[in-house]
Design an enzyme around this catalytic site. Structure first.
Site, PDB file in Angstrom:
ATOM      1  N   ASP A  67       0.842  -1.131  -0.111  1.00 41.93           N
ATOM      2  CA  ASP A  67       0.082   0.024   0.040  1.00 41.93           C
ATOM      3  C   ASP A  67       0.822   1.211  -0.009  1.00 41.93           C
ATOM      4  O   ASP A  67       2.138   1.248   0.232  1.00 41.93           O
ATOM      5  CB  ASP A  67      -0.856   0.049   1.353  1.00 41.93           C
ATOM      6  N   ASN A 135      -7.057  -3.667  14.476  1.00 41.13           N
ATOM      7  CA  ASN A 135      -8.787  -3.919  14.193  1.00 41.13           C
ATOM      8  C   ASN A 135      -8.989  -5.026  13.161  1.00 41.13           C
ATOM      9  O   ASN A 135      -9.956  -5.311  12.609  1.00 41.13           O
ATOM     10  CB  ASN A 135      -9.319  -2.661  13.568  1.00 41.13           C
ATOM     11  N   HIS A 137      -6.998  -5.406  10.122  1.00 40.00           N
ATOM     12  CA  HIS A 137      -6.838  -5.151   8.848  1.00 40.00           C
ATOM     13  C   HIS A 137      -5.543  -5.633   8.147  1.00 40.00           C
ATOM     14  O   HIS A 137      -4.478  -5.886   8.817  1.00 40.00           O
ATOM     15  CB  HIS A 137      -6.780  -3.597   8.351  1.00 40.00           C
ATOM     16  N   GLU A 142      -9.675  -2.259   5.639  1.00 44.37           N
ATOM     17  CA  GLU A 142     -10.336  -2.034   7.012  1.00 44.37           C
ATOM     18  C   GLU A 142     -11.496  -2.865   7.140  1.00 44.37           C
ATOM     19  O   GLU A 142     -12.076  -3.579   5.976  1.00 44.37           O
ATOM     20  CB  GLU A 142     -10.983  -0.487   7.102  1.00 44.37           C
TER      21      GLU A 142
HETATM   22  C1  F6R Z   1       1.672  -1.865   6.097  1.00 44.18           C
HETATM   23  C2  F6R Z   1       0.243  -2.333   6.389  1.00 44.18           C
HETATM   24  C3  F6R Z   1      -0.432  -2.307   7.561  1.00 44.18           C
HETATM   25  C4  F6R Z   1       0.327  -2.738   8.742  1.00 44.18           C
HETATM   26  C5  F6R Z   1      -0.551  -2.717   9.968  1.00 44.18           C
HETATM   27  C6  F6R Z   1       0.347  -3.286  11.332  1.00 44.18           C
HETATM   28  O1  F6R Z   1       2.198  -1.792   4.857  1.00 44.18           O
HETATM   29  O2  F6R Z   1      -0.164  -2.654   5.220  1.00 44.18           O
HETATM   30  O3  F6R Z   1      -1.654  -3.465   7.246  1.00 44.18           O
HETATM   31  O4  F6R Z   1       0.954  -3.860   8.580  1.00 44.18           O
HETATM   32  O5  F6R Z   1      -1.144  -1.562  10.065  1.00 44.18           O
HETATM   33  O6  F6R Z   1       1.247  -2.034  11.480  1.00 44.18           O
HETATM   34  P1  F6R Z   1       2.486  -1.993  12.544  1.00 44.18           P
HETATM   35  O7  F6R Z   1       3.340  -3.095  11.923  1.00 44.18           O
HETATM   36  O8  F6R Z   1       3.022  -0.681  12.603  1.00 44.18           O
HETATM   37  O9  F6R Z   1       1.654  -2.359  13.578  1.00 44.18           O
END
Ligand code: F6R
Length: 263
Positions: A67, A135, A137, A142
């Site tokens: 992303d 959450n 995702h 989401e």
């Molecule tokens: C990042 C992404 C998100 C993260 C997720 C966890 O490219 O797509 O899904 O993997 O938000 O983030 P952290 O590792 O910072 O807890």
């Protein structure tokens, strides 16, 4: 699904690096799906370390990131493009022609999303790395994202905006839109590894692994994937009902691979 519970974050990074190493060695031009955020940072450090020791080369590797924020240029210090340069790409022998992220400042983000999806489908991802939102995702899919979704623009939930605000300084523009691979894009990868560390992820891990298959927890879509490995720490595993079983399965598997002399 395989669930591996390890004690320390560095053990998680090493185990995941072994899987990456295997994928890169197995196929000359392995296609890797990559993630950003706090969770994969130690893994990237370990991959750089293995490259510096001459154990791994990324010369023919192709990457696609999950992303990118809409509105941030690749030079912006909070863009995922910048993150990847800083934590991985500028330290290894990967060709910039082979690294792909959605363009956050594309004139037409809808067209950019379609183009990105087509590129991914054209290559096919061999190994996809995932982190996990508190959450549930994956990527920026989401809760209530379609389980069959493709790369598109998503609006982040207030919870995700809050979780990620730690990366932005006060008063700095923080995007609320992102271009993200869809859940259908992610699950088209041949192999998936999801990493989760800490208590904050325990609820999402419980729902993803033992909860019902539901758009309410996007990561639960991995239950349908034929080759997904969750590598998580004790805190992230704390709410799992079957954790002793997962540990036992992993021990048995370790013994078997040792006996067969497999890597
Ligand atoms: C990042 C992404 C998100 C993260 C997720 C966890 O490219 O797509 O899904 O993997 O938000 O983030 P952290 O590792 O910072 O807890």
């Amino acid at each position: 699904m395989e669930v591996i519970i390890l004690k320390e974050p560095h053990q998680i990074a090493n185990k995941c690096a072994d899987i990456f190493e295997q994928a890169i060695i197995e196929k000359n031009n392995a296609v890797l799906g990559l993630a950003t955020g706090s969770t994969p940072m130690l893994l990237y450090k370990e991959l750089v370390n293995r490259y510096e020791r001459g154990r791994l080369s990324f010369r023919n590797v192709i990457t696609f990131n999950l992303d990118e924020y809409v509105g941030l240029s690749p030079q912006h210090s909070q863009s995922y493009s910048y993150f990847m340069q800083k934590h991985l790409f500028e330290h290894i022998d990967i060709s910039s022609r082979n690294t792909h992220l959605p363009d956050g400042i594309a004139e037409n983000p809808i067209y950019e999303s379609e183009k990105y999806e087509a590129k991914i489908r054209g290559c096919g991802i061999d190994l996809q790395l995932l982190g996990l939102g508190s959450n549930g995702h994956i990527g920026f899919n989401e809760p209530t994202s379609s389980l069959g979704s493709q790369t598109r623009i998503k609006t982040l939930t207030p919870q995700t905006v809050k979780d990620n605000s730690r990366f932005f300084t006060e008063g700095e523009f923080q995007p609320t839109l992102a271009i993200t691979m869809g859940i259908g894009t992610i699950t088209s990868a041949k192999r998936i590894v999801l990493l989760a560390i800490g208590k904050k992820k325990a609820c999402a891990i419980k729902q993803a692994i033992e909860g019902p298959l539901s758009a309410w927890c996007p990561a639960s879509a991995l239950q349908m994937h034929p080759r997904t490995t969750f590598i998580i720490d004790e805190e992230a595993a704390s709410l799992l009902k079957m954790k002793e079983y997962y540990r036992w399965v992993y021990e048995q598997q370790q013994q078997l691979t040792q006996r067969l002399g497999m890597p």
